[in-house]
Design a protein around this motif. Structure first.
Motif, PDB file in Angstrom:
ATOM      1  N   TYR A  80       0.815  -1.212   0.000  1.00 38.40           N
ATOM      2  CA  TYR A  80       0.000   0.000   0.000  1.00 38.40           C
ATOM      3  C   TYR A  80       0.851   1.266   0.000  1.00 38.40           C
ATOM      4  O   TYR A  80       0.329   2.362   0.097  1.00 38.40           O
ATOM      5  N   GLU A  81       2.175   1.126  -0.095  1.00 35.02           N
ATOM      6  CA  GLU A  81       3.012   2.306  -0.229  1.00 35.02           C
ATOM      7  C   GLU A  81       3.190   2.638  -1.707  1.00 35.02           C
ATOM      8  O   GLU A  81       3.235   1.764  -2.562  1.00 35.02           O
ATOM      9  N   ARG A  82       3.356   3.929  -2.008  1.00 32.04           N
ATOM     10  CA  ARG A  82       3.687   4.345  -3.356  1.00 32.04           C
ATOM     11  C   ARG A  82       4.494   5.625  -3.281  1.00 32.04           C
ATOM     12  O   ARG A  82       4.528   6.301  -2.259  1.00 32.04           O
ATOM     13  N   ALA A  83       5.184   5.932  -4.332  1.00 35.43           N
ATOM     14  CA  ALA A  83       6.055   7.096  -4.335  1.00 35.43           C
ATOM     15  C   ALA A  83       5.236   8.378  -4.471  1.00 35.43           C
ATOM     16  O   ALA A  83       4.249   8.425  -5.189  1.00 35.43           O
ATOM     17  N   TYR A  84       5.672   9.421  -3.783  1.00 35.03           N
ATOM     18  CA  TYR A  84       5.040  10.739  -3.844  1.00 35.03           C
ATOM     19  C   TYR A  84       6.104  11.746  -4.293  1.00 35.03           C
ATOM     20  O   TYR A  84       6.824  12.299  -3.466  1.00 35.03           O
ATOM     21  N   TYR A  85       6.203  11.953  -5.604  1.00 31.21           N
ATOM     22  CA  TYR A  85       7.226  12.866  -6.100  1.00 31.21           C
ATOM     23  C   TYR A  85       6.876  13.299  -7.511  1.00 31.21           C
ATOM     24  O   TYR A  85       6.071  12.678  -8.203  1.00 31.21           O
ATOM     25  N   ASN A  86       7.503  14.385  -7.946  1.00 32.48           N
ATOM     26  CA  ASN A  86       7.421  14.862  -9.315  1.00 32.48           C
ATOM     27  C   ASN A  86       8.822  14.828  -9.902  1.00 32.48           C
ATOM     28  O   ASN A  86       9.744  15.422  -9.333  1.00 32.48           O
ATOM     29  N   MET A  87       8.989  14.159 -11.034  1.00 32.32           N
ATOM     30  CA  MET A  87      10.279  14.066 -11.698  1.00 32.32           C
ATOM     31  C   MET A  87      10.171  14.760 -13.048  1.00 32.32           C
ATOM     32  O   MET A  87       9.345  14.380 -13.894  1.00 32.32           O
ATOM     33  N   THR A  88      11.010  15.803 -13.258  1.00 34.73           N
ATOM     34  CA  THR A  88      10.953  16.545 -14.517  1.00 34.73           C
ATOM     35  C   THR A  88      12.353  16.814 -15.037  1.00 34.73           C
ATOM     36  O   THR A  88      13.310  16.944 -14.269  1.00 34.73           O
ATOM     37  N   ASN A  89      12.465  16.895 -16.344  1.00 34.43           N
ATOM     38  CA  ASN A  89      13.690  17.339 -17.028  1.00 34.43           C
ATOM     39  C   ASN A  89      14.936  16.598 -16.550  1.00 34.43           C
ATOM     40  O   ASN A  89      16.013  17.190 -16.425  1.00 34.43           O
ATOM     41  N   SER A  90      14.817  15.314 -16.279  1.00 33.46           N
ATOM     42  CA  SER A  90      15.954  14.509 -15.847  1.00 33.46           C
ATOM     43  C   SER A  90      16.326  13.516 -16.943  1.00 33.46           C
ATOM     44  O   SER A  90      15.548  13.255 -17.872  1.00 33.46           O
ATOM     45  N   TRP A  91      17.525  12.930 -16.811  1.00 32.60           N
ATOM     46  CA  TRP A  91      18.025  12.018 -17.846  1.00 32.60           C
ATOM     47  C   TRP A  91      18.543  10.759 -17.186  1.00 32.60           C
ATOM     48  O   TRP A  91      19.312  10.816 -16.217  1.00 32.60           O
ATOM     49  N   ILE A  92      18.123   9.622 -17.730  1.00 31.61           N
ATOM     50  CA  ILE A  92      18.579   8.324 -17.258  1.00 31.61           C
ATOM     51  C   ILE A  92      19.345   7.667 -18.402  1.00 31.61           C
ATOM     52  O   ILE A  92      18.826   7.529 -19.514  1.00 31.61           O
ATOM     53  N   THR A  93      20.596   7.263 -18.126  1.00 32.82           N
ATOM     54  CA  THR A  93      21.392   6.621 -19.173  1.00 32.82           C
ATOM     55  C   THR A  93      22.304   5.573 -18.551  1.00 32.82           C
ATOM     56  O   THR A  93      22.493   5.539 -17.323  1.00 32.82           O
ATOM     57  N   TRP A  94      22.860   4.704 -19.414  1.00 32.13           N
ATOM     58  CA  TRP A  94      23.703   3.606 -18.954  1.00 32.13           C
ATOM     59  C   TRP A  94      24.948   3.545 -19.832  1.00 32.13           C
ATOM     60  O   TRP A  94      24.930   3.983 -20.985  1.00 32.13           O
ATOM     61  N   SER A  95      25.995   2.978 -19.291  1.00 30.31           N
ATOM     62  CA  SER A  95      27.207   2.811 -20.094  1.00 30.31           C
ATOM     63  C   SER A  95      27.031   1.610 -21.020  1.00 30.31           C
ATOM     64  O   SER A  95      26.440   0.596 -20.649  1.00 30.31           O
ATOM     65  N   GLY A  96      27.533   1.732 -22.242  1.00 26.76           N
ATOM     66  CA  GLY A  96      27.416   0.651 -23.209  1.00 26.76           C
ATOM     67  C   GLY A  96      26.018   0.528 -23.786  1.00 26.76           C
ATOM     68  O   GLY A  96      25.125   1.366 -23.551  1.00 26.76           O
ATOM     69  N   HIS A  97      25.806  -0.510 -24.562  1.00 24.11           N
ATOM     70  CA  HIS A  97      24.502  -0.831 -25.153  1.00 24.11           C
ATOM     71  C   HIS A  97      23.958   0.315 -26.021  1.00 24.11           C
ATOM     72  O   HIS A  97      22.748   0.457 -26.186  1.00 24.11           O
TER      73      HIS A  97
END
Length: 721
Positions: A655-672
């Motif tokens: 019954y828990e859930r995240a309470y947040y606003n995520m904007t203008n961010s970037w998710i990336t990984w090395s390789g692939h």
């Protein structure tokens, strides 16, 4: 002209004195005191004499000659001696001199005696390496005894410790380099945390056969007997080698719980476990120390002084510079009601409690529990039960004074935290202006771990800048209060033992607002337990977090435990299992009478619905008038997540859930095929960004973090043994 040249030469011999009208010297080399300087026979007499001149309106320098000065009682600087106000007093060594204040004694090596054959607890195969030292023969009348240490317990002087060739040695223990898992809990014992003060010790099973081979019953066990953020040290009432159980003589704060990896223990101060070079055993009734020596060292020191080495109270414009404080059971320097008083370029090592304590503590409580009542007297010269009283009464004014600093200091091998500093008024939001700047603090939990961080600040408007904090089992920075700034700090390899805590931690008070974390580098924290880089616990609110780098920073670099109005911008997250953990714990786990009453009492204590709180932090009215359980307005914008496996860790309960606003961010990984952020030298952990870094394209408005400005720079007077 000849007279001027002689005076100039003398000033060079003793050190350049800037704008000093009076010079007092203690123990100068022959012919080394400047012309016109007044000599004092002891350190305390030198302070008193300097004070007399200062009260006449002079600016004074107290110069200390080369040497080690054994302190058998506290050196005092008070308003009666120095005057409450006046020109600056600087206390420092003569140029080129090494000055050490010693809170213990050098043990004559002639007192070393081989272990007698009659002592059956000493193992025959190492008997020729076990020595005992009868400190009564050195004139010692009383050594410090072992005591309870752990979560919720008062901070008191350490027991007498042994330092061999200036290195702290460990009181003998088993296991030597790890801890044993607890077995099944047979009896939890009474639980003071929840109001059961019967002080009934619990019982648990031990695994393996080593305890069953002991010839005597252990007196003390230490470990994490319930929760991984709360260590304890408890007396043993009974060991049953048939049932393979330990029964304690007293309760732990949370009773006994086992089953987690952190539920571990070790035995300490058993003579038959004195089996590793450098270990020691304290025989307090006989005032005797036993040590394991594989060779005869150059020096053996024992700590004796229980009070602070230097106490500064009720004065202004004092600077203590370039002195080494060592080998003591209590604190290095204690300050209260001081203004513009600075500890600069000093070394603190082999200290029993804190290196520097700024602000009053509280009298040690005489029972074990978390509720302390409405009155608990403040005391000078020790921390005592202040952390517990502050938990209960967070608006407490510790009378720490204003604009005091600890600067360019090196602190290591201390027993119960590095610097503990108050300042400011939480009722009026008056700023303290106290600060810790450019200090190196490491190995700071030798004796006390829980709530004994490298730096603790409370009150309003204090600052921690450019510090390096490392190598410790628990938290690096903990704070209470408002409008503090923590910036440009390099924190690594901390939280190595604990569970459910963070490198920088605060929590359970929605009136502690306006704090900032700016341009810190937190890295190399273990992900084994629930460790966070930044931990906003149990409803903590309104932290501004900008320009930080979190690299391998625990299981989840950021934990927001049900709080609101946190703002994260322009931060970099690298190589972490999770990026964030955000929950609404106050709507279920935290929705109970105990927690709700805590929040309500803290709103009432600072009169949060009225100015200055309601005007400076208008959103606090939302917490008070509406449902303060629900987290709102947690904003994350323009953040980089690189090689982060999962962006947000799911709640532990369905019954828990995240309470947040995520904007203008970037998710990336090395390789692939994913683009790299554009670090200058990722392989060598240089997190500066190239001018044409990809992150600037992916996150418009992202700014380069001044990575080279983060951390500690060793001052010119680099300490050498």
């Amino acid at each position: 002209m000849k007279r001027i040249c002689v005076l100039f030469t003398a000033l060079i011999l003793c050190g350049h004195i800037e704008a000093a009208e009076r010079v007092v010297c203690v123990n100068p080399p022959k012919g080394g005191a400047p012309q016109g300087a007044v000599l004092a026979s002891t350190l305390q007499k030198g302070i008193d004499l300097a004070g007399k001149y200062r009260q006449k309106g002079d600016q004074v320098t107290l110069l200390i000659g080369e040497g080690t000065y054994r302190l058998t009682k506290t050196l005092e600087m008070t308003a009666a001696q120095l005057g409450a106000q006046g020109n600056q007093l600087v206390v420092r060594p003569m140029d080129g001199a090494s000055v050490t204040f010693l809170g213990g004694m050098d043990v004559p090596l002639t007192l070393l005696e081989k272990a007698p054959a009659s002592e059956i607890r000493v193992r025959d195969e190492i008997r020729d390496k076990i020595y005992k030292i009868d400190l009564r023969k050195a004139g010692v009348k009383q050594i410090g005894d072992l005591r309870n240490v752990g979560a919720g317990r008062p901070s008191l002087p350490a027991w007498t410790e042994v330092f061999i060739d200036n290195e702290p040695r460990r009181i003998c223990r088993w296991p030597n380099d790890t801890m044993e898992l607890m077995g099944k809990v047979i009896d939890k014992g009474s639980i003071p945390r929840y109001g059961d003060f019967a002080n009934k010790g619990g019982t648990f099973e031990y695994c393996g056969n080593r305890p069953s081979t002991w010839k005597s019953k252990p007196e003390w066990l230490s470990g994490y007997f319930a929760w991984g953020y709360a260590d304890d040290m408890l007396k043993v009432a009974k060991m049953d080698t048939v049932a393979k159980t330990f029964t304690f003589a007293e309760a732990g704060m949370y009773g006994l719980i086992s089953g987690e990896d952190y539920n571990r223990w070790f035995v300490m101060n058993m003579l038959e476990e004195l089996d590793t070079p450098g270990e020691y055993y304290l025989d307090v009734p006989n005032q005797t120390v036993w040590v394991y020596l594989d060779k005869i060292p150059e020096s053996i020191k024992v700590s004796l002084l229980a009070e602070p080495m230097l106490s500064i109270e009720g004065v202004e414009n004092v600077e203590v510079r370039g002195i080494s404080f060592e080998c003591t059971r209590g604190a290095g320097i204690y300050m209260e009601r001081t203004e513009r008083t600075v500890v600069r370029g000093c070394r603190f090592r082999n200290i029993g409690t804190q290196a520097v304590l700024v602000g009053k503590g509280n009298a040690p409580f005489d029972y074990y529990g978390q509720q302390v009542g409405k009155e608990w007297p403040q005391v000078s010269g020790m921390l005592g039960s202040m952390p517990l009283v502050m938990w209960q009464h967070p608006s407490l004014d510790r009378q720490a004074g204003h604009n005091n600093g600890v600067v360019d200091c090196v602190i290591y091998n201390v027993g119960g935290g590095g610097i503990n500093m108050g300042g400011g008024n939480r009722l009026t939001l008056e700023l303290g202006g106290n600060y810790v700047q450019n200090c190196s603090i490491s190995h700071y939990n030798r004796i006390e771990k829980s709530s004994r961080p490298a730096i603790y600040i409370c009150g309003v408007g204090n600052r921690i800048s450019n510090c390096e904090i490392f190598d410790a089992p628990s938290t690096a920075i903990q704070f209470n209060g408002n409008d503090h700034l923590i910036e440009y700090c390099n924190i690594h390899n901390v939280c190595s033992e604990i569970d459910d805590l963070g490198a920088i931690y605060n929590g359970r008070d929605k009136t502690e607002l306006g704090n900032k974390l700016m341009y810190n580098y937190v890295h190399h924290l273990s992900a084994k337990h629930r460790v966070a880089g930044f931990y906003h616990d149990d409803g903590a609110c309104n932290m501004t977090v900008i320009g930080n780098i979190l690299y391998k920073a625990g299981l989840h670099p950021v934990l927001v435990g049900g709080g609101s109005d946190h703002y994260y911008e322009n931060n970099i997250f690298i190589d972490c299992p999770y990026g964030l953990y955000i929950d609404d714990r106050m709507t279920h786990w935290g929705d109970n009478d105990d927690t709700n009453n805590t929040f309500k009492s803290r709103f009432a204590e600072v009169n949060a619905s009225q100015p200055p709180y309601s005007t400076k932090y208008p959103f606090i009215l939302d917490y008070i008038n509406n449902d303060y359980h629900n987290p709102v307005r947690n904003n994350f914008t323009r953040n980089l997540f690189y090689n982060v496996t999962t962006l947000v860790r799911a709640g532990e309960r369905p019954y828990e859930r995240a309470y947040y606003n995520m904007t203008n961010s970037w998710i990336t990984w090395s390789g692939h095929g994913y683009p790299a952020p554009g670090f200058v030298d990722e392989a060598n952990e240089n997190w500066n960004l190239k001018p044409d870094a990809e992150v600037f394209k992916q996150i418009p408005g992202f700014k380069a973090i001044p990575f080279d400005k983060i951390g500690f720079t060793m001052p010119a007077n680099t300490w050498k043994d």
